[in-house]
Design a protein around this motif. Structure first.
Motif, PDB file in Angstrom:
ATOM      1  N   ALA A   1       0.802  -1.188   0.100  1.00  0.00           N
ATOM      2  CA  ALA A   1       0.144   0.083  -0.066  1.00  0.00           C
ATOM      3  C   ALA A   1       0.940   1.080  -0.200  1.00  0.00           C
ATOM      4  CB  ALA A   1      -0.970  -0.090   0.940  1.00  0.00           C
ATOM      5  N   ILE A   2       0.568   2.160  -0.812  1.00  0.00           N
ATOM      6  CA  ILE A   2       1.381   3.475  -0.904  1.00  0.00           C
ATOM      7  C   ILE A   2       0.328   4.705  -0.659  1.00  0.00           C
ATOM      8  CG2 ILE A   2       2.735   4.878  -2.585  1.00  0.00           C
ATOM      9  CD1 ILE A   2       2.753   2.324  -4.441  1.00  0.00           C
ATOM     10  N   TRP A   3       0.927   5.340   0.267  1.00  0.00           N
ATOM     11  CA  TRP A   3       0.115   6.536   0.746  1.00  0.00           C
ATOM     12  C   TRP A   3       1.075   7.777   0.415  1.00  0.00           C
ATOM     13  CZ3 TRP A   3      -4.867   6.440   2.791  1.00  0.00           C
ATOM     14  CH2 TRP A   3      -5.438   5.148   3.305  1.00  0.00           C
TER      15      TRP A   3
ATOM     16  N   THR B   1     -12.889   8.895   1.868  1.00  0.00           N
ATOM     17  CA  THR B   1     -13.118  10.175   2.650  1.00  0.00           C
ATOM     18  C   THR B   1     -11.907  10.869   2.684  1.00  0.00           C
ATOM     19  OG1 THR B   1     -12.707   8.720   4.749  1.00  0.00           O
ATOM     20  CG2 THR B   1     -15.081   9.104   4.136  1.00  0.00           C
ATOM     21  N   GLY B   2     -11.847  12.115   3.128  1.00  0.00           N
ATOM     22  CA  GLY B   2     -10.714  12.775   3.070  1.00  0.00           C
ATOM     23  C   GLY B   2      -9.887  13.278   1.924  1.00  0.00           C
ATOM     24  N   GLY B   3     -10.856  13.419   0.530  1.00  0.00           N
ATOM     25  CA  GLY B   3     -10.169  13.720  -0.452  1.00  0.00           C
ATOM     26  C   GLY B   3      -9.202  12.557  -1.022  1.00  0.00           C
ATOM     27  N   THR B   4      -9.680  11.391  -0.539  1.00  0.00           N
ATOM     28  CA  THR B   4      -8.676  10.307  -0.992  1.00  0.00           C
ATOM     29  C   THR B   4      -9.118   9.583  -2.230  1.00  0.00           C
ATOM     30  OG1 THR B   4      -8.124  10.119   1.467  1.00  0.00           O
ATOM     31  CG2 THR B   4      -7.304   8.276  -0.086  1.00  0.00           C
ATOM     32  N   THR B   5      -8.209   9.224  -3.103  1.00  0.00           N
ATOM     33  CA  THR B   5      -8.389   8.415  -4.421  1.00  0.00           C
ATOM     34  C   THR B   5      -7.608   7.160  -4.225  1.00  0.00           C
ATOM     35  OG1 THR B   5      -8.809  10.169  -5.731  1.00  0.00           O
ATOM     36  CG2 THR B   5      -8.273   8.241  -6.952  1.00  0.00           C
TER      37      THR B   5
ATOM     38  N   SER C   1      -3.992   8.453  -2.749  1.00  0.00           N
ATOM     39  CA  SER C   1      -3.553   9.746  -3.144  1.00  0.00           C
ATOM     40  C   SER C   1      -4.608  10.648  -2.281  1.00  0.00           C
ATOM     41  CB  SER C   1      -3.542  10.176  -4.529  1.00  0.00           C
ATOM     42  OG  SER C   1      -3.102  11.215  -4.629  1.00  0.00           O
ATOM     43  N   ILE C   2      -3.862  11.585  -1.599  1.00  0.00           N
ATOM     44  CA  ILE C   2      -4.824  12.551  -0.681  1.00  0.00           C
ATOM     45  C   ILE C   2      -4.729  13.802  -1.246  1.00  0.00           C
ATOM     46  CG2 ILE C   2      -5.550  12.948   1.496  1.00  0.00           C
ATOM     47  CD1 ILE C   2      -4.047  10.620   2.640  1.00  0.00           C
TER      48      ILE C   2
END
Length: 487
Positions: free
Chosen positions: A227-229, A266-270, A287-288
């Motif tokens: 997982a990449i944040w 949520t939080g503008g996350t794709t 991607s936030i």
């Protein structure tokens, strides 16, 4: 602003993730006992060439055969900071697993950064990497952990080390998460670190993949699920690193760099998923929008909420929750669950939406006795029909849903594709474009140490003067995020 994770003069402003506590000082916790239910230090854990300290947490009464997570702090942070703020202990309690919190010190690096850029410390069998491997062996023996379910995650410099560990020890780690971090073996010397942080290295996916394959020559898989944040407004570890990480790990898996599916969280996350040959997510990129440098948290009591806000713990979405689900720590299987043979329901749609509810419907699955409904990854209801009205929602808020078929024995099948909707009503977002100085004067941001920070999100906007400008979006009363890419 340009900073280097690992160089005192450059790191201090950009990566000074949370003001760190003294390394294993007077407040150090005592030696651990199994299933302690609190953060404990392990004074001896075998070979320790990296001069690290080992801390750990496990719920009281933890059964054997459970997973193990290794969580690496960022520069200037400590194991205690990560234990308190990252949210990992919430899910250790909820889903039953142990967590190891390695800790470095100023004796190793002036800002207590893990040495992700030093090939004498971050490669298999050497330095800090070898010390973390010793911690894993110790914890597995202590808790009777399942060796096939050991995972590693980290923030910033800790994320860079986590990526290196995944490459060094694919025989140890089943999965990993890299939060605001860098590709495995991006830099092999401290002088090369700054370039990795701030610019593209112009490598092909195959070249990135070779850095992983060469870290443990001869290993042919299986490879860890990663997982990449990444925040889109990260000016310490630039967003190009997320692209390079995606290229690296999809190439290792031998899969396309084109997403198999995307979802809005949520939080503008794709969320972009990259599936393996069996249709199971092998790599996921989160991607936030507008988030700066730090770990994504979202304090609250909901299943999908976690952590505590602070410097470089940013209130957007609970990354630990979504990472744990991706690894399958919630019991549904990696990447949302492989289930027990029942296929994912098709045709999930959102019908009528009000300020507090949303009506869902889907096609029936042969052999299903009932259906489980999930909102934002957490199970919220069960129904025997092919429709469900989710209630108690917040006005003007975006949600995502999936459903899964359940057989007569209560076994849950694979989850459906995700659908999203936003409830009616709520706060109408507003945008403001101005210099940092004017934002501070207008009460949309505040000054700390000569830098402007957006109120609410605490995102670093740069120097507090009239020469730096940003667009701030007020997503809730008094809560602002950087929205330079569009509002």
């Amino acid at each position: 602003m340009r900073h280097t994770l690992g160089t005192l003069g450059r790191v201090l402003a950009g990566l000074g993730l949370a003001v760190g506590l003294a390394f294993a000082g007077p407040g150090a916790v005592p030696a651990a006992s199994a299933d302690s239910g609190s953060l404990q230090q392990v004074s001896s854990f075998g070979s320790n060439p990296g001069n690290l300290a080992m801390y750990e947490y496990a719920p009281a009464g933890l059964a054997t055969g459970r997973p193990l997570v290794v969580a690496l702090h960022g520069c200037t942070q400590t194991a205690t900071d990560y234990y308190n703020d990252s949210g990992w202990t919430k899910y250790a309690d909820l889903w039953g697993f142990a967590v190891v919190f390695p800790q470095t010190s100023s004796a190793n690096n002036s800002l207590s950064c893990f040495s992700w850029f030093d090939s004498t410390k971050d490669t298999r069998g050497k330095g800090e990497a070898a010390s973390v491997k010793s911690m894993v062996d110790t914890a597995v023996a202590q808790y009777g952990s399942d060796r096939s379910r050991v995972y590693v995650t980290g923030l910033s410099a800790g994320a860079g080390m986590a990526a290196d560990l995944l490459a060094d020890y694919p025989d140890v780690f089943a999965g990993g998460a890299i939060d605001s971090g860098l590709p495995a073996q991006c830099a092999t010397t401290q002088s090369a670190a700054s370039s990795c942080q701030t610019s593209s290295q112009n490598l092909s996916p195959a070249q990135w993949g070779d850095k992983v394959r060469n870290s443990d020559p001869g290993w042919t898989g299986p490879w860890p699920r990663v997982a990449i944040w990444q925040g889109t407004s990260d000016y310490t570890v630039y967003p190009v690193n997320a692209t390079e990480l995606r290229d690296q790990w999809t190439d290792v898996w031998g899969i396309s760099q084109t997403a198999s599916a995307t979802a809005t969280l949520t939080g503008g996350t794709t969320q972009s998923s990259y599936n393996d040959a069996n249709g199971k997510p092998a790599v996921e990129l989160f991607s936030i929008s507008g988030m700066g440098h730090g770990l994504a948290v979202n304090p609250g009591s909901g299943t999908d909420q976690c952590g505590a806000t602070g410097a470089y713990f940013l209130n957007t979405i609970c990354s630990s929750y979504w990472t744990a689900k991706f690894w399958g720590l919630d019991g549904t299987g990696s990447g949302g669950g492989t289930g027990t043979g029942l296929p994912a329901p098709a045709g999930l749609t959102v019908g009528s939406v009000t300020d507090t509810s949303a009506a869902l419907s889907w096609q029936s699955v042969s052999g299903a006795a009932s259906y489980a409904v999930y909102r934002d990854g957490g199970r919220v209801g069960t129904t025997t029909g092919t429709g469900y009205t989710d209630t108690g929602l917040t006005a003007g808020t975006g949600y995502s849903w999936t459903v899964a078929a359940v057989d007569s024995s209560g076994n849950v099948g694979a989850q459906s594709a995700t659908v999203t909707a936003t409830t009616t009503g709520g706060y109408t977002a507003q945008c403001f474009t101005a210099s940092n100085w004017n934002h501070v004067q207008a009460g949309r941001a505040h000054d700390s140490g000569g830098y402007a920070y957006a109120n609410g999100s605490n995102q670093n906007m740069g120097l507090d003067n009239v020469f730096y400008s940003h667009t701030l979006k007020e997503t809730a009363p008094g809560y602002y995020v950087i929205a330079d890419s569009g509002c």
